[in-house]
Design a protein around this motif. Structure first.
Motif, PDB file in Angstrom:
ATOM      1  N   PRO A  15      29.503 -55.803  13.954  1.00 19.75           N
ATOM      2  CA  PRO A  15      28.874 -56.702  14.935  1.00 19.75           C
ATOM      3  C   PRO A  15      29.161 -56.347  16.389  1.00 19.75           C
ATOM      4  N   MET A  16      30.155 -55.506  16.645  1.00 21.03           N
ATOM      5  CA  MET A  16      30.483 -55.151  18.025  1.00 21.03           C
ATOM      6  C   MET A  16      30.139 -53.702  18.337  1.00 21.03           C
ATOM      7  N   LEU A  17      29.270 -53.097  17.534  1.00 14.11           N
ATOM      8  CA  LEU A  17      28.834 -51.726  17.822  1.00 14.11           C
ATOM      9  C   LEU A  17      28.106 -51.638  19.155  1.00 14.11           C
ATOM     10  N   ALA A  18      27.357 -52.670  19.491  1.00 13.78           N
ATOM     11  CA  ALA A  18      26.595 -52.638  20.750  1.00 13.78           C
ATOM     12  C   ALA A  18      27.527 -52.515  21.945  1.00 13.78           C
ATOM     13  N   GLU A  19      28.702 -53.131  21.862  1.00 19.78           N
ATOM     14  CA  GLU A  19      29.648 -53.036  22.979  1.00 19.78           C
ATOM     15  C   GLU A  19      30.166 -51.617  23.149  1.00 19.78           C
ATOM     16  N   VAL A  20      30.292 -50.874  22.045  1.00 20.68           N
ATOM     17  CA  VAL A  20      30.707 -49.476  22.145  1.00 20.68           C
ATOM     18  C   VAL A  20      29.576 -48.643  22.744  1.00 20.68           C
ATOM     19  N   ALA A  21      28.350 -48.896  22.297  1.00 27.42           N
ATOM     20  CA  ALA A  21      27.206 -48.166  22.853  1.00 27.42           C
ATOM     21  C   ALA A  21      27.037 -48.428  24.341  1.00 27.42           C
ATOM     22  N   ALA A  22      27.416 -49.626  24.783  1.00 27.47           N
ATOM     23  CA  ALA A  22      27.298 -49.981  26.199  1.00 27.47           C
ATOM     24  C   ALA A  22      28.580 -49.715  26.968  1.00 27.47           C
TER      25      ALA A  22
END
Length: 381
Positions: free
Chosen positions: A164-171
């Motif tokens: 669920p926190m993959l987007a934070e790594v991508a950003a």
């Protein structure tokens, strides 16, 4: 022992300390020099005992201050020699006593080596995601008192990823280590095998691994492989799109955005610069909506570091095949999320699909609202 000033007290203290010495030291071995080693070890205890008893305890019992000074310790030097000789003699005496007891009553029996229980049941779990790891943890709890059951977990990676926190790594708002936990730190009885599954021999109950000749036997098999993105061949999507499912995918997206900004910064052509800074996310579910929002904030924050680029050069586009995003939520919450992201600069292409992709081009297919939207297929084994 003369430092006690009382022979009876000295004998009592000596008996107590002698018993403590004997209990603290391990049984002597039959090796050559064992007696001398035991004697030297016992003598070494004399120094801290001298400091605790003669330097500190006895002066306090006599209503005096401890003998911390060099002169005071020099006066207690004979007591130190006495403690060292006492320990040395005690080590020799206890060794002799043990040897005599062994001759009279026989040697002390050696405790048997612990025997590992026979493994009767093998449980193999395929997949190191939430389902696989949770299954392994619960099985460990369920069979914690039954060592005859063995567990093996096969995973492509050695860490549990908090997707669920993959987007934070991508950003780039979180580091990859912040959302991953080593499997072996969470699983205490489960053997972790890092490999890809090449096949399952149902007849012989064995798992084939792609990178080794070893096969894993099993009595019970748990399939927790998850899913992979379904990318139709022949339209260029599989060749030119970036998937968003693993930690490596998130890092690749982050690096791609940074690289696009660097290239756009050096691009004099406004149209080409605008194309380089156009990012399209396909899919408006939880993952897609979170990714497009995080990328939008990330990209707009980067503009401050690139004076040659303006906010008009940047486009963040979300393509979704239905009339509203976030179908998992109620209509009011989905509409609120859409309006908030639209106010922050995200462009939405609803009721549309990505039908093809070429270098620098994304082809959209306008469509009516459909009842099904299958974007995933089972993990192949």
């Amino acid at each position: 022992m003369g430092g006690f000033g009382n022979i009876s007290l000295g004998l009592v203290v000596g008996a107590v300390l002698g018993t403590a010495y004997a209990l603290a030291l391990s049984l002597p071995t039959r090796d050559a020099g064992a007696a001398a080693d035991r004697a030297m070890t016992a003598a070494a205890f004399g120094l801290p005992i001298w400091g605790a008893v003669n330097v500190i305890l006895l002066p306090l019992l006599a209503g005096q201050t401890p003998h911390w000074t060099a002169e005071g310790m020099r006066g207690l030097f004979p007591a130190l020699v006495g403690w060292l000789l006492f320990g040395f003699a005690l080590g020799l005496l206890t060794t002799g006593a043990v040897r005599l007891a062994e001759r009279l009553f026989g040697a002390t029996p050696t405790p048997p080596e612990p025997v590992s229980p026979e493994v009767k049941t093998c449980v193999v779990i395929l997949g190191g995601g939430f389902a696989g790891v949770t299954t392994a943890i619960n099985l460990e709890k369920e069979f914690r008192d039954d060592p005859s059951v063995a567990f093996t977990l096969v995973s492509e990676t050695n860490a549990l990823l908090f997707t669920p926190m993959l987007a934070e790594v991508a950003a780039s708002s979180l580091e990859p280590t912040h959302i991953s936990t080593p499997l072996r730190s969470s699983l205490h009885r489960t053997r972790v095998v890092r490999a890809q599954v090449a096949g399952i021999d149902l007849e012989n109950r064995r798992i084939k691994l792609s990178d080794r000749e070893e096969t894993l036997p099993y009595d019970h098999l748990v399939l927790a492989l998850g899913a992979v993105s379904s990318l139709p061949p022949g339209d260029g999507i599989a060749e030119h799109a970036l998937e968003f499912k693993t930690l490596a995918d998130a890092i690749r997206i982050r690096n791609h955005v940074i690289d696009a900004f660097d290239r756009a910064d050096a691009e004099p052509n406004p149209a080409r610069r605008r194309a380089l800074l156009t990012f399209v996310v396909a899919g408006g579910g939880f993952s897609g909506a979170e990714l497009v929002g995080a990328l939008n904030d990330f990209a707009r924050g980067m503009l401050a570091d690139y004076p040659n680029l303006s906010v008009d050069d940047l486009r963040i586009v979300l393509v979704h095949s239905r009339e509203r995003i976030l179908p998992e939520l109620s209509a009011s919450l989905a509409d609120y999320a859409l309006e908030r992201m639209r106010a922050r600069g995200v462009t939405f292409e609803l009721n549309a699909r990505v039908s093809a992709a070429r270098p620098g081009v994304v082809v959209l297919q306008r469509m009516e609202l459909e009842k099904t939207d299958a974007t995933k297929k089972p993990e192949p084994v």
